[in-house]
Design an enzyme around this catalytic site. Structure first.
Site, PDB file in Angstrom:
ATOM      1  N   SER A   1      43.486 -11.039 -15.049  1.00  0.00           N
ATOM      2  CA  SER A   1      44.680 -11.846 -14.822  1.00  0.00           C
ATOM      3  C   SER A   1      45.040 -12.727 -16.016  1.00  0.00           C
ATOM      4  O   SER A   1      46.122 -13.320 -16.028  1.00  0.00           O
ATOM      5  CB  SER A   1      44.471 -12.713 -13.577  1.00  0.00           C
ATOM      6  OG  SER A   1      43.323 -13.522 -13.734  1.00  0.00           O
ATOM      7  N   THR A   2      44.147 -12.855 -17.010  1.00  0.00           N
ATOM      8  CA  THR A   2      44.480 -13.633 -18.207  1.00  0.00           C
ATOM      9  C   THR A   2      45.112 -12.724 -19.252  1.00  0.00           C
ATOM     10  O   THR A   2      46.189 -13.012 -19.802  1.00  0.00           O
ATOM     11  CB  THR A   2      43.223 -14.326 -18.774  1.00  0.00           C
ATOM     12  OG1 THR A   2      42.500 -14.918 -17.693  1.00  0.00           O
ATOM     13  CG2 THR A   2      43.593 -15.401 -19.786  1.00  0.00           C
TER      14      THR A   2
ATOM     15  N   THR B   1      41.292  -6.177 -19.384  1.00  0.00           N
ATOM     16  CA  THR B   1      41.609  -6.096 -17.955  1.00  0.00           C
ATOM     17  C   THR B   1      41.496  -7.485 -17.335  1.00  0.00           C
ATOM     18  O   THR B   1      40.579  -8.232 -17.673  1.00  0.00           O
ATOM     19  CB  THR B   1      40.614  -5.129 -17.273  1.00  0.00           C
ATOM     20  OG1 THR B   1      40.809  -3.830 -17.834  1.00  0.00           O
ATOM     21  CG2 THR B   1      40.826  -5.057 -15.766  1.00  0.00           C
TER      22      THR B   1
ATOM     23  N   GLU C   1      35.347  -1.642 -20.993  1.00  0.00           N
ATOM     24  CA  GLU C   1      35.601  -2.823 -21.842  1.00  0.00           C
ATOM     25  C   GLU C   1      34.574  -2.906 -22.968  1.00  0.00           C
ATOM     26  O   GLU C   1      34.910  -3.209 -24.111  1.00  0.00           O
ATOM     27  CB  GLU C   1      35.549  -4.098 -20.996  1.00  0.00           C
ATOM     28  CG  GLU C   1      36.745  -4.226 -20.063  1.00  0.00           C
ATOM     29  CD  GLU C   1      36.624  -5.386 -19.089  1.00  0.00           C
ATOM     30  OE1 GLU C   1      37.660  -5.834 -18.593  1.00  0.00           O
ATOM     31  OE2 GLU C   1      35.494  -5.837 -18.805  1.00  0.00           O
TER      32      GLU C   1
ATOM     33  N   ALA D   1      37.213 -12.935 -19.825  1.00  0.00           N
ATOM     34  CA  ALA D   1      35.777 -13.108 -19.569  1.00  0.00           C
ATOM     35  C   ALA D   1      35.604 -13.906 -18.282  1.00  0.00           C
ATOM     36  O   ALA D   1      36.491 -14.662 -17.891  1.00  0.00           O
ATOM     37  CB  ALA D   1      35.110 -13.847 -20.722  1.00  0.00           C
TER      38      ALA D   1
ATOM     39  N   GLY E   1      33.954  -8.996 -13.848  1.00  0.00           N
ATOM     40  CA  GLY E   1      34.468  -9.487 -12.580  1.00  0.00           C
ATOM     41  C   GLY E   1      35.503  -8.537 -11.988  1.00  0.00           C
ATOM     42  O   GLY E   1      35.605  -8.384 -10.777  1.00  0.00           O
TER      43      GLY E   1
END
Ligand code: 5RP
Length: 221
Positions: free
Chosen positions: A27-28, A25, A102, A82, A95
């Site tokens: 944005s990376t 999960t 996860e 991470a 975050g």
């Protein structure tokens, strides 16, 4: 290409035909998921297991076949982001509030690759407040018990209401400044009644792919 995109896309090259893949999960890993979707469109057969409702939606929108954790016998590879990581591949995660799913998915994975931009790679964990998932029942008492471990705490909010995880729990963000003994802290947190899970991931990842300006740095165990 930005650092997140560089790292995220690179990680998809570790996905092979026939694999069951844990989809992280954030944005990376977003870029990993888009790249996997492209590979699926080109004919690669994989089954994804999503670590959050957001990721499930993203994967579905892009045509990645999904199964629930209960429906797969094992997960070959999980790729996830991470919030902080150190050289020994100890991570702070959560975050995005998905740390419990996860961690469950990472635990049941044969391999875990972490994807991150260079700002996440630190000498010592703790600048990023450690997310801890707690039950709504008794939450104020649980927050006080966590505080006694020596941190400043903040109950996470979204649009002025308490943030709810996909599991219907709250998140407390715990500022320890520096985490000297991640393993001890991990155990002390998880021993507190009301704590469901904390965002320290110790011993899960075997490789990190870190975007560093226009290039990629690898950290391996
Ligand atoms: C979500 C997470 C994310 O992996 C972490 O927050 C990193 O996110 P991003 O790649 O957006 O920086 O742990 O619970």
């Amino acid at each position: 290409m930005n650092e997140k995109q560089l790292a995220g896309q690179k990680a998809a090259s570790y996905v092979q035909d026939g694999m069951t893949v844990g989809l992280g999960t954030g944005s990376t890993v977003y870029w990993t998921i888009l790249e996997i979707a492209r590979m699926v469109k080109e004919g690669m057969k994989i089954t994804g297991v999503a670590t959050s409702k957001n990721t499930e939606k993203l994967a579905q929108e892009h045509g990645i076949p999904l199964a629930s954790l209960e429906d797969v016998s094992s997960i070959d590879l999980t790729i996830d982001g991470a919030d902080e990581l150190t050289e020994d591949l100890t991570l702070i995660k959560g975050g995005g509030g998905a740390l419990l799913r996860e961690k469950i998915i990472a635990y049941h994975s044969t391999h875990m690759i972490v994807v991150a931009d260079s700002s996440k790679y630190v000498n010592k964990l703790g600048t990023f407040p450690l997310p801890v998932e707690i039950t709504p029942f008794g939450y104020a008492k649980t927050v006080n018990a966590i505080k006694k471990l020596g941190c400043d705490v903040s109950l996470r909010k979204e649009n002025d209401v308490l943030f709810l995880t996909d599991n219907g729990n709250y998140i407390v963000d715990c500022s320890f400044s520096e985490i000297d003994y991640p393993s001890t802290l991990h155990d002390r947190l998880n021993q507190l009644p009301g704590v469901v899970e904390n965002g320290l991931f110790i011993g899960y990842a075997a490789k990190a792919i870190i975007g560093q300006e226009n290039t990629i740095t690898y950290v391996e165990k």
